[in-house]
Design a protein around this motif. Structure first.
Motif, short mmCIF file in Angstrom:
data_model
loop_
_atom_site.label_atom_id
_atom_site.label_comp_id
_atom_site.label_asym_id
_atom_site.label_seq_id
_atom_site.Cartn_x
_atom_site.Cartn_y
_atom_site.Cartn_z
N ALA A 16 17.40 22.01 -37.03
CA ALA A 16 18.55 22.65 -37.23
C ALA A 16 18.48 24.20 -36.64
O ALA A 16 19.46 24.58 -36.24
CB ALA A 16 18.88 22.80 -38.81
N ALA A 17 16.96 24.79 -36.84
CA ALA A 17 16.89 26.25 -36.38
C ALA A 17 16.70 26.18 -34.77
O ALA A 17 16.20 27.26 -34.01
CB ALA A 17 15.91 26.68 -37.15
N GLY A 18 16.50 24.91 -34.16
CA GLY A 18 16.03 24.84 -32.65
C GLY A 18 14.52 25.23 -32.63
O GLY A 18 14.33 25.58 -31.35
N ILE A 19 13.51 25.02 -33.36
CA ILE A 19 12.34 25.12 -33.30
C ILE A 19 11.44 23.97 -33.15
O ILE A 19 11.83 22.98 -33.71
CB ILE A 19 11.73 25.70 -34.59
N GLY A 20 10.69 24.03 -32.05
CA GLY A 20 10.03 22.69 -31.84
C GLY A 20 8.41 23.28 -31.34
O GLY A 20 8.29 24.23 -30.86
N GLY A 21 7.66 22.29 -31.40
CA GLY A 21 6.26 22.43 -31.12
C GLY A 21 6.02 22.38 -29.51
O GLY A 21 6.89 21.72 -28.82
N ALA A 29 10.99 19.35 -40.96
CA ALA A 29 11.42 18.66 -39.54
C ALA A 29 12.72 18.77 -39.46
O ALA A 29 13.24 19.50 -38.48
CB ALA A 29 11.08 17.19 -39.40
N ARG A 30 13.68 18.76 -40.35
CA ARG A 30 14.96 18.78 -40.48
C ARG A 30 15.36 20.32 -40.36
O ARG A 30 16.24 20.47 -39.38
CB ARG A 30 15.50 18.31 -41.79
N LEU A 31 14.74 21.19 -41.00
CA LEU A 31 15.08 22.53 -40.89
C LEU A 31 14.62 23.04 -39.46
O LEU A 31 15.40 24.08 -38.78
CB LEU A 31 14.33 23.25 -41.89
N THR A 59 13.44 28.12 -43.89
CA THR A 59 13.36 28.34 -42.49
C THR A 59 12.72 29.33 -42.06
O THR A 59 12.22 29.67 -41.04
CB THR A 59 15.02 28.33 -42.14
N GLU A 60 13.01 31.00 -42.63
CA GLU A 60 12.20 31.96 -42.42
C GLU A 60 11.04 31.96 -42.63
O GLU A 60 10.08 32.56 -41.53
CB GLU A 60 12.76 33.15 -43.45
N GLN A 61 10.23 31.16 -43.65
CA GLN A 61 8.92 31.08 -43.53
C GLN A 61 8.40 30.10 -42.53
O GLN A 61 7.14 30.27 -42.08
CB GLN A 61 8.41 30.17 -45.01
N ILE A 62 9.28 29.02 -42.08
CA ILE A 62 8.86 28.22 -40.95
C ILE A 62 8.55 29.15 -39.95
O ILE A 62 7.81 28.85 -38.69
CB ILE A 62 9.53 27.25 -40.90
N ARG A 63 9.61 29.87 -39.71
CA ARG A 63 9.70 30.80 -38.26
C ARG A 63 8.48 31.66 -38.34
O ARG A 63 7.84 31.66 -37.24
CB ARG A 63 10.98 31.80 -38.45
#
Length: 132
Positions: free
Chosen positions: A90-95, A85-87, A49-53
């Motif tokens: 869950a983190a409230g991140i969207g394109g 996509a699930r993470l 999740t941190e890498q995704i952020r």
């Protein structure tokens, strides 16, 4: 008060953990899982999740899960797109979605239709081609 702390206190006092769990309506498995801490998958999800952020922030918030997944793939991470996509959910991140086209001109329904200035005739007569 957290019920797990109470059960831990009972266990430290050499009392019956099963009875404490039964009184608080908590399964013993849940208590011992709480003692063990987060699972390896949960820790991996937190790291991912941190890498995704980071990828999402690097794209100025534009990338959704397919592009974030592709960027992580390029960096050598092997995770499924659905997990990313699930993470992100869950983190409230969207394109950022493209802006919708908005109609700015509103036609006047009371206006008269324009007159046909060139008397358009769509008949198929070969002798009248390009003759107006």
């Amino acid at each position: 008060m957290n019920c797990y702390r109470f059960i831990e206190a009972e266990k430290a006092g050499r009392r019956n953990v099963a009875r404490a769990c039964a009184l608080l309506k908590v399964s013993r498995a849940a208590f011992y899982q709480h003692l063990a801490g987060p699972s390896r998958r949960d820790r991996a999800d937190t790291e991912l999740t941190e890498q995704i952020r980071g990828v999402h922030k690097g794209s100025k918030g534009r990338y959704g899960s397919p592009r974030v997944h592709a960027e992580l793939r390029r960096r050598g991470h092997r995770h499924s797109r659905k997990r990313v996509a699930r993470l992100m959910r869950a983190a409230g991140i969207g394109g950022r979605a493209p802006r919708r086209w908005r109609k700015t001109t509103i036609a006047d329904p009371a206006a008269a239709a324009r007159a046909d200035q060139i008397q358009r005739d769509f008949a198929t007569d070969a002798s009248k081609i390009n003759s107006r």
